[in-house]
Motif scaffolding. Structure first.
Motif, PDB file in Angstrom:
ATOM      1  N   ALA A 182       0.822  -1.209   0.000  1.00 31.59           N
ATOM      2  CA  ALA A 182       0.000   0.000   0.000  1.00 31.59           C
ATOM      3  C   ALA A 182       0.856   1.260   0.000  1.00 31.59           C
ATOM      4  N   VAL A 183       1.988   1.257   0.738  1.00 32.44           N
ATOM      5  CA  VAL A 183       2.795   2.476   0.866  1.00 32.44           C
ATOM      6  C   VAL A 183       3.817   2.605  -0.255  1.00 32.44           C
TER       7      VAL A 183
ATOM      8  N   ASP B 138      -5.552  -0.149  -1.602  1.00 28.59           N
ATOM      9  CA  ASP B 138      -4.839   0.639  -2.608  1.00 28.59           C
ATOM     10  C   ASP B 138      -5.018   2.112  -2.282  1.00 28.59           C
ATOM     11  N   LEU B 139      -3.930   2.766  -1.838  1.00 33.31           N
ATOM     12  CA  LEU B 139      -4.002   4.177  -1.442  1.00 33.31           C
ATOM     13  C   LEU B 139      -4.129   5.107  -2.639  1.00 33.31           C
ATOM     14  N   LYS B 140      -3.925   4.579  -3.861  1.00 33.64           N
ATOM     15  CA  LYS B 140      -4.103   5.441  -5.042  1.00 33.64           C
ATOM     16  C   LYS B 140      -5.586   5.710  -5.291  1.00 33.64           C
ATOM     17  N   ILE B 141      -6.431   4.815  -4.810  1.00 34.74           N
ATOM     18  CA  ILE B 141      -7.883   5.001  -4.956  1.00 34.74           C
ATOM     19  C   ILE B 141      -8.369   5.839  -3.773  1.00 34.74           C
ATOM     20  N   PRO B 142      -9.162   6.872  -4.016  1.00 39.06           N
ATOM     21  CA  PRO B 142      -9.666   7.678  -2.901  1.00 39.06           C
ATOM     22  C   PRO B 142     -10.408   6.834  -1.879  1.00 39.06           C
ATOM     23  N   ALA B 143     -10.406   7.294  -0.618  1.00 37.58           N
ATOM     24  CA  ALA B 143     -10.966   6.513   0.490  1.00 37.58           C
ATOM     25  C   ALA B 143     -12.455   6.249   0.281  1.00 37.58           C
TER      26      ALA B 143
ATOM     27  N   HIS C 264      11.809  -9.663   0.281  1.00 37.60           N
ATOM     28  CA  HIS C 264      11.347 -10.654   1.256  1.00 37.60           C
ATOM     29  C   HIS C 264       9.829 -10.791   1.253  1.00 37.60           C
ATOM     30  N   TYR C 265       9.120  -9.673   1.083  1.00 42.19           N
ATOM     31  CA  TYR C 265       7.656  -9.697   1.163  1.00 42.19           C
ATOM     32  C   TYR C 265       6.983  -9.650  -0.210  1.00 42.19           C
ATOM     33  N   GLY C 266       7.734  -9.785  -1.268  1.00 46.21           N
ATOM     34  CA  GLY C 266       7.148  -9.854  -2.596  1.00 46.21           C
ATOM     35  C   GLY C 266       6.594  -8.536  -3.090  1.00 46.21           C
ATOM     36  N   VAL C 267       7.160  -7.442  -2.680  1.00 43.07           N
ATOM     37  CA  VAL C 267       6.716  -6.121  -3.124  1.00 43.07           C
ATOM     38  C   VAL C 267       7.512  -5.749  -4.369  1.00 43.07           C
ATOM     39  N   ASP C 268       6.832  -5.262  -5.385  1.00 46.81           N
ATOM     40  CA  ASP C 268       7.478  -4.931  -6.650  1.00 46.81           C
ATOM     41  C   ASP C 268       8.389  -3.731  -6.456  1.00 46.81           C
ATOM     42  N   SER C 269       9.685  -3.912  -6.781  1.00 38.03           N
ATOM     43  CA  SER C 269      10.662  -2.834  -6.610  1.00 38.03           C
ATOM     44  C   SER C 269      10.835  -1.999  -7.869  1.00 38.03           C
ATOM     45  N   VAL C 270      10.240  -2.430  -8.977  1.00 30.10           N
ATOM     46  CA  VAL C 270      10.331  -1.667 -10.229  1.00 30.10           C
ATOM     47  C   VAL C 270       9.077  -0.814 -10.355  1.00 30.10           C
ATOM     48  N   MET C 271       9.265   0.492 -10.451  1.00 30.39           N
ATOM     49  CA  MET C 271       8.134   1.406 -10.516  1.00 30.39           C
ATOM     50  C   MET C 271       7.400   1.246 -11.841  1.00 30.39           C
TER      51      MET C 271
END
Length: 938
Positions: free
Chosen positions: A99-100, A189-194, A285-292
């Motif tokens: 999310a971050v 998903d923080l890109k979507i408004p609350a 380690h947590y499977g977060v995509d590092s490529v923007m």
């Protein structure tokens, strides 16, 4: 990462030159800081960095603790990170980090708020939660998550919210696909408004299958065993619940824990509008995509461009509007614009002047505050170099310049290394005289013995010293013919027929072959004047010495085994056997150690003794003596504590006796005064009786006279009895006071005995401590070390009958160490050298480890007057001198007296002779020394 002054500490990267050098020379030696992994090329850079890390000015970024060094702050952060990661829900970590990732949020707090609001009502499989059921709270585990049924907008996103079950094996963190972790994907998903996320992925529409693990018990709320047994039946059961009855442990998930987790896992560049990015190791380690993603990159660039434009606009508004092509203005308009411009310029000028005045006022306030801080009274004692003599103290007569210590008066003072070896040897022989069976001798006697160059009469002191060391070295393991082997290895590195003092290695080895081979068994008896100790010394050197522990081995052995040719022989054979002009220092004639030892220069003798002392330290006798001294020191410490306790008890009893005596004296004095008042009152009554009865008749008068006489007799009898009681009471008080005085005198004598015993314990403590470790009396303001070697080891400060004894009879000054000098140069300002020059003088400034001495009591008095008790080092040094002054000063005077006596004796003897036969060396003090500790069998 620990912070220093609110800035993160950046680790030092290796320089380009060092990297290139490492490529060209992989075996290059560098300095490695293990805790941080930093590499330094020089020791100075390594030490400077380590000193920086050791400063107590770092702060733990997680806990906020300050006043730590770098390693303490780093350890605190690591401990807090471990605790935080252990508490934070493991299933929630990957979702929060995804999310971050790539979020552009200015403050970390705002990011934490957004993440907390999104995930506080969203739960994942394998999470541990609390469930409220029928009024009770149970601890449960989420087994399966059921997303809301696909309707409306949810249907447009097929397969985004499918159920996840713990029954199906889930891949470990770091290897899971994005397609398999789709629970709460829209809501997280923080890109979507609350609001939009809440509509499309409402957490209230999720249902969860949970398994009750155990009830959260509270002892104060239990209502009996039956109720507890009924609730225990829920353990292990499954139930379907919604987020409204679920909650997380506040120790596992709260805004503070979430903030620490995000701050530990993400980072951000310093550029404007930079996104928050998960650290690469954690992302993997947590499977977060590092490529923007490209879409995200464009959005970040748009945000960054908008932020830059916004700042640019603000700056342009502040500087003024950009120039544009304008229509031609009328004269009135031009005047108006000029007036506005002038007014704007005036306002700007006034604002600038106001800012300058405020800045000056601020600087003045800071200056006054700094001066006030400087004028703040200093608490003494403090750092010595921070103490400066004021003009008032200088006018009062306090010394500014230290008396110059003497360097030329040192034994063998022309060579500092030789003196230091001489001092070490003498100190070793005196301190360990008991295990070596060697009586004490003064430093002057030792110096004169080392300068003794006559074969007849021989010097008994030299024979005893070398013999006792030889006996001691027989117990130390050695390698047979180690000196010869070392010389032969040296020969392989030299040119052929290389000569030292005219002798080759082969010639020297041949001369050594038949000398001193039986040194470890030859008897060196005290009764036979240690006959043969010179050959035994050579044998000891053959088996113990090498070029590593005795660099001048070849020269010393050559001088012990070879002698120069007599002048006549040299002149007769110079043309045939040798070069026409041989070196006068060359030795050609084979000789014996007993003849050649006394021709050795003192420096060679000192080197031999230094080697033997260094080897003797590892002997069993010396080690046993040191252990015995440690045990005696422990016993003395206990005895000192007991004596101080007993002394305190006696002092309290003496004070109580004084108080009782004062209390007893006061009542007696008051009683006597009262008796006197009563007597005066009675006498006045008797004198008044006749005057009152003067007008009565004669018969009445005679009756009254009889009655008054009887009363007078009664009063006299009572008065006599009262006086007898007072005398008896006075005698009792006098006896009690006498007894108290006698008891006070007895206790005073006991206290004096204890004080004398404490003084004896201090002397004994100094003797025993010298055998374990030798410490200086203290340091002066410039870190010069002050040494006093008397009264240590087998030496004593007092002889029989309380006669003063001395070993050196001097105070030695040693220059500061390299480390102390470096610290002073870092701490002090540029005037450090100037201050040393002013207060020590050019001759008094000692280089690192350079030696000097005070031999006169008057010089030492001046030195003590120069010490400033406001400094911590000089206060401690002054206290040490005060403690031992009753032995230091008399020892110095005794040495001067002995030197004067020994200087007068030769003149007196020469004046009484009819024929002058030269100076009688045998009457010198060092020749009259005898070894009273020698063992007959040895």
């Amino acid at each position: 990462m620990p912070t220093c002054r609110r800035k993160r500490v950046v680790l030092t990267e290796p320089s380009e030159a060092l990297l290139q050098a490492a490529k060209s020379n992989p075996n290059k030696e560098v300095y490695y800081l293990q805790q941080t992994g930093e590499i330094f090329e020089t020791y100075e850079a390594y030490a400077a960095r380590m000193s920086f890390y050791r400063l107590k000015q770092f702060q733990c970024e997680v806990t906020g603790k300050s006043g730590l060094d770098y390693f303490q702050a780093l350890e605190s952060e690591q401990q807090e990170a471990q605790t935080m990661h252990a508490r934070f829900p493991e299933p929630l970590k990957a979702a929060v980090l995804k999310a971050v990732q790539w979020q552009v949020v200015g403050r970390l707090d705002h990011l934490v708020e957004a993440v907390f609001d999104r995930f506080k009502d969203r739960y994942f499989a394998d999470e541990k939660v609390f469930v409220d059921a029928q009024g009770d709270k149970f601890y449960a585990k989420v087994v399966q998550v059921y997303p809301p049924k696909a309707t409306g907008e949810s249907a447009a996103v097929p397969d985004e919210n499918q159920a996840s079950s713990s029954s199906a094996p889930s891949p470990p963190h770091g290897t899971a696909d994005d397609d398999t972790i789709l629970i709460h994907k829209i809501g997280g998903d923080l890109k979507i408004p609350a609001k939009e996320a809440l509509v499309r992925d409402d957490p209230l529409k999720y249902s969860y299958k949970v398994q009750i693990l155990e009830e959260q018990h509270e002892k104060s709320h239990e209502k009996g065993k039956a109720a507890a047994k009924d609730k225990a039946r829920w353990s292990g059961s499954l139930m379907d619940v919604q987020c409204s009855v679920m909650s997380r442990d506040r120790l596992a998930f709260s805004k503070s824990i979430l903030r620490r987790f995000i701050r530990d896992c993400v980072d951000r560049d310093a550029a404007v509008a930079s996104p928050w990015t998960v650290k690469p190791v954690i992302a993997k380690h947590y499977g977060v995509d590092s490529v923007m993603p490209e879409e995200t990159r464009k959005g970040v660039e748009d945000i960054k461009r908008g932020e830059i434009d916004k700042r640019k606009k603000i700056w342009e508004d502040k500087e003024g509007p950009p120039t544009k092509k304008q229509k031609k203005m009328t004269a009135a308009q031009e005047e108006r614009v000029k007036a506005l411009a002038a007014a704007a310029e005036k306002r700007e000028r006034e604002a600038r002047e106001k800012a300058e005045r405020q800045q000056k006022a601020k600087e003045e306030a800071e200056r006054l505050a700094a001066e006030k801080k400087k004028k703040k009274p200093v608490r003494y004692p403090t750092e010595d170099l921070d103490v400066r003599l004021s003009d008032k103290e200088k006018k009062a007569g306090l010394k500014v310049k230290k008396p110059t210590p003497s360097k030329s008066g040192l034994p063998f003072g022309d060579n500092q290394c030789t003196f230091e070896a001489f001092l070490m040897s003498w100190n070793f022989l005196v301190i360990y005289g008991q295990p070596l069976h060697l009586s004490t001798f003064t430093m002057d006697e030792f110096e004169h013995a080392l300068r003794h160059s006559l074969i007849d009469p021989p010097c008994a002191l030299l024979g005893e010293i070398h013999s006792t060391l030889i006996y001691n070295l027989r117990t130390v393991p050695f390698t047979r013919h180690s000196a010869v082997l070392s010389l032969l290895r040296l020969q392989d590195t030299l040119e052929e027929n290389h000569r030292v003092l005219g002798v080759t290695v082969d010639e020297l080895a041949g001369a050594m072959a038949d000398v001193g081979n039986n040194w470890e068994r030859v008897p060196l008896r005290h009764t036979e004047m240690r006959d043969g100790w010179e050959e035994a010394l050579l044998g000891c050197l053959k088996d113990h010495a090498t070029l590593d522990n005795f660099p001048r081995l070849r020269e010393v052995l050559t001088r012990l085994l070879f002698a120069p040719e007599p002048p006549a022989e040299v002149s007769s054979s110079s043309s045939s056997s040798r070069v026409s002009s041989p070196d006068a220092n060359n030795l050609y004639v084979l000789s014996s150690p007993s003849e050649r030892y006394y021709a050795l220069p003192p420096a060679d003798r000192i080197d031999i003794l230094t080697l033997m002392c260094n080897l003797a330290v590892s002997s069993k006798a010396i080690h046993s003596h040191m252990e015995s001294c440690e045990e005696q020191l422990t016993a003395l410490r206990k005895e000192k504590i007991e004596i101080n306790r007993q002394k305190k008890q006696y002092t309290e009893e003496m004070n109580s006796l004084v108080g009782e005596t004062e209390v007893k004296e006061e009542p007696g004095t008051n009683g006597n005064a009262a008796d006197e008042d009563t007597t005066m009152h009675e006498s006045s009554d008797l004198s008044d009786v006749p005057s009152e009865e003067g007008s009565e008749t004669a018969s009445t008068s005679s009756a009254r006279q009889k009655r008054s006489a009887r009363q007078k007799d009664l009063r006299q009898k009572a008065h006599t009895q009262a006086h007898a009681k007072q005398r008896e009471l006075a005698r009792a008080q006098a006896a009690s006071a006498k007894q108290a005085l006698a008891e006070h005198r007895r206790l005073d004598e006991e206290v004096n005995k204890l004080e004398r015993r404490l003084e004896a314990i201090e002397r004994e403590f100094r003797k025993l401590l010298g055998a374990v470790r030798v410490k200086p009396l203290g340091k002066d303001r410039f870190h010069n070390r002050i040494w006093w070697f008397d009264g240590m080891g087998s030496a004593s400060l007092l002889g029989s009958g309380g006669v003063v004894q001395y070993g050196t009879g001097r105070i030695f000054i040693q220059g500061p160490s390299e480390m102390d000098l470096e610290l002073m140069l870092k701490k002090e300002d540029d005037d450090y050298e100037a201050r040393r020059l002013e207060e020590e003088g050019q001759e008094g400034m000692l280089a690192p480890s350079e030696w000097a001495q005070y031999a006169e009591p008057e010089e030492l008095d001046e030195f003590l007057a120069w010490l400033n008790p406001k400094g911590v080092r000089e206060l401690a040094l002054r206290n040490s001198f005060t403690k031992w002054w009753s032995h230091v000063a008399p020892g110095m005077r005794k040495r001067i007296s002995d030197l004067n006596i020994s200087a007068k004796l030769p003149e007196a003897r020469r004046s009484t002779r009819t024929k002058s036969s030269g100076h009688d060396v045998s009457r010198e003090p060092y020749m009259m020394w005898t070894n009273r500790r020698a063992v007959n069998s040895v």
